[in-house]
Write an enzyme that holds these catalytic residues in place. Structure first.
Site, PDB file in Angstrom:
ATOM      1  N   ASP A 302       0.515  -1.042   0.288  1.00 19.75           N
ATOM      2  CA  ASP A 302      -0.033   0.432   0.088  1.00 19.75           C
ATOM      3  C   ASP A 302       0.768   1.500   0.084  1.00 19.75           C
ATOM      4  OD1 ASP A 302      -1.946   1.602   0.261  1.00 19.75           O
ATOM      5  OD2 ASP A 302      -2.783   1.080   1.664  1.00 19.75           O
ATOM      6  N   HIS A 306       3.417  10.624   0.083  1.00 18.12           N
ATOM      7  CA  HIS A 306       2.996  11.956   0.243  1.00 18.12           C
ATOM      8  C   HIS A 306       4.037  13.074  -0.009  1.00 18.12           C
ATOM      9  CE1 HIS A 306      -1.233  10.869   0.414  1.00 18.12           C
ATOM     10  NE2 HIS A 306      -1.067  10.142   1.619  1.00 18.12           N
TER      11      HIS A 306
END
Length: 422
Positions: A302, A306
């Protein structure tokens, strides 16, 4: 293409490790044996050679969010972690809702991907609402499976119709199980850490209630239902029972849910903020047990990069998600294999062999003559530190940064080409 021979490695062949050489020609493995020769030699003495790792769940952020990551940087990061195939979620901008957008997406993946990229299509348009996409057309345009990852499918009727459609198209449907009303804008697991930090909690039942619903619908429709990032002991129990009843369900667990619990959150540090959240110690132990007994099929990162700005402001303000591609193997090897919770063979199964089976990738997951030469070489003897300056991802949002680990990637070969070299 030149002949490459990987010499003197400890190679995973037919489920066991053997000291042998591997010959690679024209992108394929052509021989396994002693004293092989080629134009280029890679000395793998005291190292393991395994089928390239396969990640069923990454976010590459291109198009639309390339300040966080792009296909080139995300796949370079994957190669750095020993991955040779990654499966990219559809939460990009624009979402590839139609065949034309999917063709563009797959072309971008092929042009910029340093490793093989398989592309998910959205279940519903723009990953939200109830209007289903045309699975068959998206499949013809290059999609291998469907997922609204990042969003739970709230409507039972929409889910039922999607499962029927996925069955008809022979496509896996990978689901982020989340009941939004029960989730209720939470930012951390509902438990002691949430209370200590005075943060809104996310109850385990927000995941398990949807998994229970979806398992009933999968049983009814025969769909290949894949549960993304399992995080609770109740979810593991539900899947274990469903598998015993013959439901066509597979599931994944992330490295962070295997290695961390809410007890590791000692301050308002957003590098520990992910969705689903880090759960209780009891949940963490249930995930390890589920992996060991085969209830949990595979490990998927996953990988959710960011910007530093996105992760600023603590749990209340920061975006959900952490990176995983570059830290997964070494962290899992160090914390689970070195401590004898897991065998090395089991780890490689969960990160390569079983993902190839579940995702129906016929030319990966095994080291055999004739197979595509997607290979990873790891040095298990050398301790190293996970330094963010060495990351090839654009992002550094990882709770594992700074840790000392074993199992460093030495080389990653994709179709016989060295994509990463230590």
């Amino acid at each position: 293409m030149e002949k490459i021979v990987i010499k003197n490695g400890t190679v995973l062949v037919d489920e066991r490790f053997l000291r042998t050489d591997v010959l690679v020609e024209n992108g394929r493995i052509t021989a396994i044996g002693q004293d092989l020769s080629g134009q280029k030699e890679i000395d793998a003495a005291n190292m393991i050679v395994v089928p390239g790792l396969i990640d069923a769940h990454v976010h590459l952020r291109e198009p639309g969010q390339t300040a966080k990551e792009d296909i080139a940087s995300g796949t370079r990061a994957a190669a750095h972690g020993g991955y040779t195939t990654v499966c990219a979620m559809a939460n990009v901008s624009p979402v590839p809702n139609c065949a034309a957008e999917m063709k563009k997406m797959c072309l971008l993946n092929a042009q910029h991907g340093q490793v093989r990229v398989l592309q998910y299509a959205p279940v519903t348009e723009n990953l939200i609402g109830e209007r289903l996409t045309d699975f068959s057309e998206l499949q013809k345009a290059g999609a291998f499976a469907v997922s609204n990852d990042g969003h739970g499918i709230q409507s039972s009727l929409t889910t039922y119709q999607a499962f029927k459609k996925a069955t008809a198209a022979h496509m896996m449907i990978a689901v982020h199980a989340q009941d939004d009303e029960l989730f209720d804008h939470g930012v951390i697991n509902q438990g002691p850490s949430a209370r200590a930090l005075n943060l809104r909690g996310i109850p385990a039942v927000s995941e398990t209630s949807q998994v229970a619903r979806d398992l009933a619908l999968a049983q009814q429709t025969g769909a290949h239902y894949h549960v993304c990032h399992v995080s609770t002991k109740e979810t593991v129990e539900l899947i274990r029972a469903a598998k015993s009843q013959g439901v066509n369900v597979t599931c994944e667990v992330t490295p962070h849910h295997l290695l961390l619990s809410e007890e590791d959150i000692l301050s308002d540090d957003s590098n520990y903020k992910m969705n689903p959240p880090l759960r209780s110690k009891e949940d963490q132990q249930a995930l390890i047990a589920g992996l060991l007994d085969g209830t949990i099929d595979i490990i998927a990162t996953d990988h959710a990069p960011h910007t530093k700005k996105d992760k600023a402001g603590g749990f209340a303000q920061a975006a959900f998600g952490i990176t995983g591609s570059e830290t997964a193997f070494s962290m899992l090897y160090t914390k689970l294999v070195k401590t004898r919770r897991l065998t090395l063979e089991k780890l490689v199964h969960a990160m390569s062999i079983t993902p190839a089976d579940i995702l129906k990738i016929d030319d990966a997951g095994k080291i055999l003559p004739g197979m595509r030469a997607d290979l990873a070489i790891f040095d298990l003897q050398k301790k190293h530190e996970l330094i963010t300056d060495n990351f090839l991802s654009k992002a550094v949002n990882s709770p594992f940064a700074g840790q000392s680990v074993w199992g460093e990637t030495v080389s990653t070969l994709v179709k016989g080409k060295i994509i990463y070299q230590r």
